[in-house]
Design a protein around this motif. Structure first.
Motif, PDB file in Angstrom:
ATOM      1  N   CYS A   1      13.540 -21.048 -13.975  1.00 25.50           N
ATOM      2  CA  CYS A   1      13.587 -21.689 -15.606  1.00 25.50           C
ATOM      3  C   CYS A   1      13.460 -23.361 -15.346  1.00 25.50           C
ATOM      4  O   CYS A   1      13.151 -23.956 -16.590  1.00 25.50           O
ATOM      5  CB  CYS A   1      14.838 -21.092 -16.239  1.00 25.50           C
ATOM      6  SG  CYS A   1      16.349 -21.950 -15.526  1.00 25.50           S
TER       7      CYS A   1
ATOM      8  N   VAL B   1      12.099 -17.692 -21.725  1.00 19.76           N
ATOM      9  CA  VAL B   1      12.575 -18.151 -20.627  1.00 19.76           C
ATOM     10  C   VAL B   1      14.063 -17.576 -20.472  1.00 19.76           C
ATOM     11  O   VAL B   1      14.798 -17.612 -21.156  1.00 19.76           O
ATOM     12  CB  VAL B   1      12.699 -19.766 -20.760  1.00 19.76           C
ATOM     13  CG1 VAL B   1      13.177 -20.361 -19.433  1.00 19.76           C
ATOM     14  CG2 VAL B   1      11.368 -20.292 -21.204  1.00 19.76           C
TER      15      VAL B   1
ATOM     16  N   ALA C   1      14.176 -26.837 -20.933  1.00 19.75           N
ATOM     17  CA  ALA C   1      13.439 -25.544 -20.776  1.00 19.75           C
ATOM     18  C   ALA C   1      12.411 -25.435 -22.425  1.00 19.75           C
ATOM     19  O   ALA C   1      11.207 -25.443 -22.432  1.00 19.75           O
ATOM     20  CB  ALA C   1      13.871 -24.301 -20.547  1.00 19.75           C
TER      21      ALA C   1
END
Length: 274
Positions: free
Chosen positions: A120, A138, A152
């Motif tokens: 990630c 994710v 992310a």
């Protein structure tokens, strides 16, 4: 949040039901007949309960403990099966990718690209997935807090793709086990993206001495109920007709014939907390 997600997902059913959505399917694509059978059964259940459904199946398993572990039936063979599931069953599909150059290939066949938890933080992978224009799911790293996943989200959105999902799958505290911190769900939801609880992977017992991952499937209902109670937008549940014979992650999967009863209970929990 679901309405925004629905604009990016063809055939995303029952998006106005007020229910959680479900990502479900086998850990890995084992063959066409099984994938179609699982997808059809889950879709029938979800239609009855007005639960939006995304079919999940890995086209290849890259993160295995042992060299002789099953990894897949061939990339394009499995991806074509995922595409057929989407077309014939009429549901969106999701699969995970592991390298940047896999993003464009997988995007030709599925609707959602999933970033594995261990990856990630891989910027090139997140950007490549974002640039396909597909929804990007994710998974939160087992080594990260919910707060850390903001970056992310930023990587995907700042690459021009607003369609992001975050999925929690527990945290590593000690050896060969995971612990779910339910604070992560509202924390990540505050970023303005749908948040999913990966019920089955959070019950894994990885890195066993045998080299085969263990699990605690008897706690699937417990984790799922708690996730819905704290406001999860979706659930991720791997399911198989006979988990004991599954070629990957059978130890923590839900037996398919138990899914309907579980979802019925979870819809009542959702109704109670809405």
């Amino acid at each position: 949040m679901l309405e925004t997600l629905a604009t990016a997902l063809p055939h995303f059913r029952n998006t106005n039901s007020g229910q959680f959505f479900l990502m479900a399917g086998p850990c890995v694509i084992e063959g066409e007949d099984m994938a179609l059978r699982i997808a059809e059964q889950v879709r029938t259940i979800c239609d009855r309960l007005q639960i939006p459904f995304i079919f999940k199946g890995s086209y290849r398993k890259a993160n295995r403990s042992r060299l002789d572990s099953f990894t897949g039936i061939g990339d394009e063979t499995a991806l074509r099966i995922l595409q057929k599931v989407g077309r014939e069953i009429g549901v969106p599909t999701v699969t995970d990718i592991h390298e940047s150059d896999e993003a464009a290939l997988a995007a030709e066949y599925v609707d959602v690209l999933q970033i594995p938890a261990f990856l990630c933080r891989q910027t090139d992978l997140l950007v490549a997935a974002a640039q396909t224009g597909k929804v990007v799911n994710v998974k939160k790293g087992q080594f990260l807090s919910g707060e850390s996943m903001r970056f992310a989200v930023d990587k995907v959105q700042q690459s021009g793709n607003p369609h992001v999902i975050l999925t929690d799958r527990g945290n590593s505290f000690g050896y060969s086990d995971l612990v779910v911190d339910f604070r992560n769900l509202p924390t990540m939801r505050a970023f303005g993206v749908p948040v999913v609880m990966d019920v089955t992977h959070s019950l894994q017992q990885p890195n066993q001495s045998s080299g085969v991952t263990g699990g605690q499937p008897q706690l699937i209902e417990t984790i799922a109920k708690a996730a819905i109670a704290v406001g999860a937008d979706g659930l991720f549940i791997e399911t198989h007709p006979t988990p004991a014979t599954a070629l990957s992650d059978g130890a923590n999967m839900l037996q398919l014939d138990r899914l309907q009863t579980l979802l019925e209970k979870l819809t009542r929990v959702r109704d109670a907390v809405r």
